[in-house]
Design a protein around this motif. Structure first.
Motif, PDB file in Angstrom:
ATOM      1  N   VAL A 123      -6.611  18.535  -0.367  1.00 19.60           N
ATOM      2  CA  VAL A 123      -7.089  19.158   1.119  1.00 19.60           C
ATOM      3  C   VAL A 123      -5.658  19.178   2.039  1.00 19.60           C
ATOM      4  CG1 VAL A 123      -8.288  18.600   3.057  1.00 19.60           C
ATOM      5  CG2 VAL A 123      -9.351  18.156   0.835  1.00 19.60           C
ATOM      6  N   HIS A 132      -4.115  22.526   1.573  1.00 17.19           N
ATOM      7  CA  HIS A 132      -4.981  23.775   2.065  1.00 17.19           C
ATOM      8  C   HIS A 132      -4.853  23.735   3.633  1.00 17.19           C
ATOM      9  CE1 HIS A 132      -6.447  25.675  -1.529  1.00 17.19           C
ATOM     10  NE2 HIS A 132      -6.609  24.494  -2.122  1.00 17.19           N
ATOM     11  N   LEU A 133      -4.607  22.477   4.213  1.00 20.21           N
ATOM     12  CA  LEU A 133      -4.827  22.367   5.592  1.00 20.21           C
ATOM     13  C   LEU A 133      -3.464  22.875   6.065  1.00 20.21           C
ATOM     14  CD1 LEU A 133      -6.984  19.376   6.319  1.00 20.21           C
ATOM     15  CD2 LEU A 133      -7.503  21.705   6.573  1.00 20.21           C
ATOM     16  N   LEU A 193     -10.090  27.524   3.146  1.00 25.44           N
ATOM     17  CA  LEU A 193     -10.870  26.679   3.688  1.00 25.44           C
ATOM     18  C   LEU A 193     -11.446  27.134   4.924  1.00 25.44           C
ATOM     19  CD1 LEU A 193      -9.029  23.015   3.206  1.00 25.44           C
ATOM     20  CD2 LEU A 193     -10.427  24.274   1.461  1.00 25.44           C
ATOM     21  N   TRP A 207     -14.998  27.497   7.434  1.00 25.93           N
ATOM     22  CA  TRP A 207     -15.789  26.306   8.186  1.00 25.93           C
ATOM     23  C   TRP A 207     -16.768  25.671   7.168  1.00 25.93           C
ATOM     24  CZ3 TRP A 207     -15.362  22.168  10.614  1.00 25.93           C
ATOM     25  CH2 TRP A 207     -16.500  21.385  10.750  1.00 25.93           C
ATOM     26  N   ARG A 243     -14.992  23.398   4.574  1.00 24.99           N
ATOM     27  CA  ARG A 243     -14.547  22.134   5.057  1.00 24.99           C
ATOM     28  C   ARG A 243     -15.881  21.175   5.430  1.00 24.99           C
ATOM     29  NH1 ARG A 243      -9.383  23.519   9.021  1.00 24.99           N
ATOM     30  NH2 ARG A 243      -8.734  25.403   7.885  1.00 24.99           N
ATOM     31  N   ILE A 267     -16.619  19.418   2.151  1.00 22.85           N
ATOM     32  CA  ILE A 267     -15.619  18.626   1.904  1.00 22.85           C
ATOM     33  C   ILE A 267     -15.782  17.297   2.685  1.00 22.85           C
ATOM     34  CG2 ILE A 267     -13.112  18.170   1.992  1.00 22.85           C
ATOM     35  CD1 ILE A 267     -12.595  21.057   1.612  1.00 22.85           C
ATOM     36  N   THR A 305      -5.955  12.816   3.383  1.00 22.70           N
ATOM     37  CA  THR A 305      -6.171  14.221   2.510  1.00 22.70           C
ATOM     38  C   THR A 305      -5.251  14.518   1.604  1.00 22.70           C
ATOM     39  OG1 THR A 305      -4.578  15.218   4.282  1.00 22.70           O
ATOM     40  CG2 THR A 305      -6.958  15.415   4.925  1.00 22.70           C
ATOM     41  N   LEU A 307      -9.719  18.110   9.264  1.00 19.09           N
ATOM     42  CA  LEU A 307     -10.624  19.267   8.978  1.00 19.09           C
ATOM     43  C   LEU A 307     -10.877  20.222  10.198  1.00 19.09           C
ATOM     44  CD1 LEU A 307     -12.999  17.506   6.542  1.00 19.09           C
ATOM     45  CD2 LEU A 307     -11.218  19.123   6.106  1.00 19.09           C
ATOM     46  N   SER A 317      -6.998  21.514  11.689  1.00 16.27           N
ATOM     47  CA  SER A 317      -5.717  21.814  10.481  1.00 16.27           C
ATOM     48  C   SER A 317      -4.376  21.204  11.071  1.00 16.27           C
ATOM     49  CB  SER A 317      -5.822  23.139  10.744  1.00 16.27           C
ATOM     50  OG  SER A 317      -7.020  23.711  10.440  1.00 16.27           O
ATOM     51  N   LEU A 323     -11.123  29.137  12.790  1.00 16.63           N
ATOM     52  CA  LEU A 323     -12.417  28.837  12.034  1.00 16.63           C
ATOM     53  C   LEU A 323     -13.589  29.360  12.711  1.00 16.63           C
ATOM     54  CD1 LEU A 323     -12.026  24.948  11.857  1.00 16.63           C
ATOM     55  CD2 LEU A 323     -11.896  26.561   9.878  1.00 16.63           C
ATOM     56  N   THR A 357     -18.507  22.055  14.757  1.00 13.42           N
ATOM     57  CA  THR A 357     -17.502  21.644  15.046  1.00 13.42           C
ATOM     58  C   THR A 357     -17.208  20.314  16.010  1.00 13.42           C
ATOM     59  OG1 THR A 357     -16.421  23.525  16.273  1.00 13.42           O
ATOM     60  CG2 THR A 357     -15.930  23.612  14.060  1.00 13.42           C
TER      61      THR A 357
END
Length: 665
Positions: free
Chosen positions: A412, A415-416, A426, A428, A431, A434, A457, A523, A526, A562, A574
């Protein structure tokens, strides 16, 4: 014919040993000498001993402590440095110390010596940071590092900064010599250019893991451990003068012991006869399979190590040679990642399976224990969101190697904010999934009485479908039955460590909850968990998140890519996840939710159905909700966004208790 002499000899040896152990009653003077002693608030026992008060054979070489009187703090000397011993964790084989020079300095930094651990008696845990001191540095410093100048007690100016700081390399080039001072930074700490602050950080101390033989078996049997400098081995000093691996209690009268010894010896002989007969029959039975065994032994993939085992705690045992072949001799181009305990390589077994092979850095007692811990935990757990352990080498192998299923889509963290971040894979919904799958895996661990202790992560792997595989159980701990916590020195990764665990040395399931709260913030934002380029109060992402959420500054926290600003559904989810993270990041564990509650909250956030009419009605509401009568609860997200739909009382009501210095008003 060979059976009778063997059994006779066995009978005599066992009988004599039985009489020797149980019939001698006189106390061994070494047993008396090595009784634990108190120094200050600490009980001193093996491998440590008090110099000039206990005999050297009562402890391990190099583990002698200085205790001036019973009310003082013990002193440990490592080469040119002396340290106050703040605590000793015998179960965890670690000791917390602080350099004595920090306590004698005034308003300046002491000129300490480098800490050298080359004798392999102590080692620094990976969560310990390094403060770099540059005493007697040139007064003509480059402008970009002038701000790090500080005064030392020996006179003259120098520099002080953390290893890895953006100015670190410039300081090394500008100054002729650096000194490394290990320190442990708390949540929100930043090494500032102030002598008194640095002294407080140094006085706080740091943890050292020690490497010495285990005394558990001897202690359990009623003995006291010591060290024999002649043959360089651990001795178990028993009360009755018999030095063995372990001691046995004195049962009482001699005539009763003789009877017991005779009965046991007879039983031993009978068991020996049964075993020999069984082995003889087994040998005859296996003889018909010898041709097959000879053929299979010529195949390198079927070879076994020195133990000759095919399973280890239920995991398949691989030979070192076949894993060398699978990874092309640990080719650097096949390296997948580099962690605190070892490097992971991509490999392919002879049966075609792709695997990830973790190669532990060292083969010492500490690494063997972590190796065994991970094998024991993973072989008894089965969950679709936990990485699968295929097997390992034997702990007696040339190197300690763990073999996992190969997860091809990175972590993770990759990717972040890593090398895969630019691909923006990734979204939303991914995420959100995840978060749910990671929470489900941790909830399963907690139901199995296991605390992961290193949730982050970089330990959350993703497969081709972006499904979660939680990995790295080297630091994990099993909770004893009916226990609420484990007392142990803090370990983990900076930025993720539970502050209450750091302060109280009590590891609980809520420690994983805190770490997961940091993951949730990563998440939605980022951002990395630790970034020294941010404002000093926001180096740790947890502090940054608490600050932004308390001040309703979600625009500064949530990643705009996102769809946060243009999609009302994403905005609702979020911000709800941000509120859930806020609850996880409470300093006091009692105010954090359980992992089961987190799973349910995340599913409610994901599965909420946006109703257009409800949205329209809520958007007309411009006034925030009234405060609760008690005054200690607040509808956090609704107070920031009174028109935002999908905020059920269960997901948005948070107790306003935070360790942040910002007032919750």
């Amino acid at each position: 014919m060979k059976l009778i002499p063997f059994l006779t000899l066995s009978f005599l040896i066992f009988y004599l040993l039985t009489l020797k152990v149980y019939c001698t009653k006189e106390d061994d003077p070494k047993f008396v000498d090595c009784a634990p002693l108190k120094c200050g608030d600490l009980n001193i026992s093996f491998p440590f001993y008090i110099k000039d008060q206990q005999k050297p054979y009562c402890g391990f070489p190099g583990f002698d402590l200085i205790c001036e009187n019973k009310n003082t703090t013990p002193i440990l000397q490592i080469l040119d440095n002396t340290y106050h011993v703040q605590n000793i964790f015998y179960n965890n084989r670690s000791i917390r110390v602080a350099n004595t020079a920090a306590f004698t300095a005034g308003g300046c930094l002491p000129e300490i010596k480098n800490l050298s651990l080359t004798e392999h008696k102590f080692e620094l845990p990976r969560f310990v940071s390094k403060l770099l001191l540059f005493p007697n540095c040139s007064r003509q410093l480059p402008r970009n590092i002038e701000r790090h100048k500080i005064g030392f007690c020996g006179g003259g100016n120098g520099l002080a900064m953390m290893e890895g700081h953006e100015d670190w390399n410039r300081a090394i080039n500008a100054c002729p010599r650096e000194v490394v001072a290990p320190v442990e930074l708390g949540e929100g700490d930043l090494v500032r250019n102030e002598a008194h602050y640095l002294l407080e950080v140094m006085k706080r101390g740091f943890t050292l893991d020690w490497i010495a033989s285990n005394c558990a078996e001897c202690s359990r049997s009623g003995g006291r451990c010591g060290f024999n400098s002649t043959d360089l081995i651990i001795r178990c000093f028993c009360r009755d003068r018999v030095h063995r691996v372990s001691c046995k209690p004195n049962p009482g009268r001699n005539n009763r012991i003789i009877i017991i010894g005779t009965v046991l010896s007879g039983s031993f002989v009978m068991v020996g006869i049964v075993i020999l007969i069984f082995c003889q029959r087994k040998r005859l039975k296996l003889s018909s399979y010898l041709p097959f065994l000879r053929n299979s032994s010529s195949n390198p993939s079927s070879k076994r190590d020195l133990e000759g085992a095919t399973e280890y705690f239920g995991a398949s045992v691989f030979t070192y040679e076949e894993l060398v072949e699978a990874t092309k001799s640990f080719d650097p181009s096949k390296e997948l990642g580099d962690g605190g305990f070892g490097t992971v390589y991509h490999g392919k077994l002879s049966d075609g399976r792709e695997v990830a092979v973790k190669r532990l850095y060292e083969h010492n007692y500490k690494r063997v224990m972590q190796f065994m811990n991970e094998v024991q935990i993973l072989t008894r757990l089965r969950h679709r969101n936990l990485v699968t352990l295929y097997g390992c080498t034997s702990r007696h192998s040339r190197e300690l190697l763990l073999v996992y299923e190969y997860i091809c889509n990175g972590t993770v963290a990759d990717h972040l904010n890593g090398h895969l971040a630019e691909k923006h894979l990734l979204t939303w919904p991914v995420r959100m999934n995840i978060a749910i799958e990671t929470a489900a895996a941790l909830a399963y661990l907690h139901h199995s009485d296991i605390i992961h202790r290193d949730v982050k992560t970089t330990n959350i792997l993703l497969d081709t479908n972006f499904s979660v595989k939680v990995a790295d159980f080297g630091l994990s701990k099993s909770l004893p039955e009916n226990a609420t916590h484990v007392s142990t020195a803090p370990q983990g990764t900076p930025g993720y460590v539970d502050p209450e665990y750091y302060q109280c040395y009590q590891l609980t399931e809520k420690s994983d909850v805190y770490s997961f709260g940091v993951v949730l913030v990563e998440l939605i934002s980022s951002m990395p968990a630790v970034d020294i380029g941010r404002h000093r109060h926001e180096i740790n992402l947890s502090n940054l998140a608490i600050n932004k959420i308390q001040n309703c500054a979600f625009d500064d926290l949530i990643d705009s890519s996102l769809g946060y600003k243009c999609d009302v559904s994403v905005k609702r989810m979020t911000t709800s996840v941000a509120e859930l993270a806020f609850r996880c990041l409470q300093n006091e564990k009692d105010f954090r939710p359980t992992m089961d509650e987190i799973v349910e909250s995340l599913k409610e956030i994901r599965d909420y159905i946006d109703d257009d009419k409800t949205k329209q009605g809520l958007e007309e509401m411009k006034m925030p909700p009234p405060p609760s009568p008690e005054g200690d609860h607040i509808n956090l997200i609704k107070s920031c966004y009174p028109g935002l739909p999908g905020m059920s009382p269960n997901t948005v009501t948070a107790k306003w208790v935070s360790g942040s210095s910002i007032n919750s008003s």
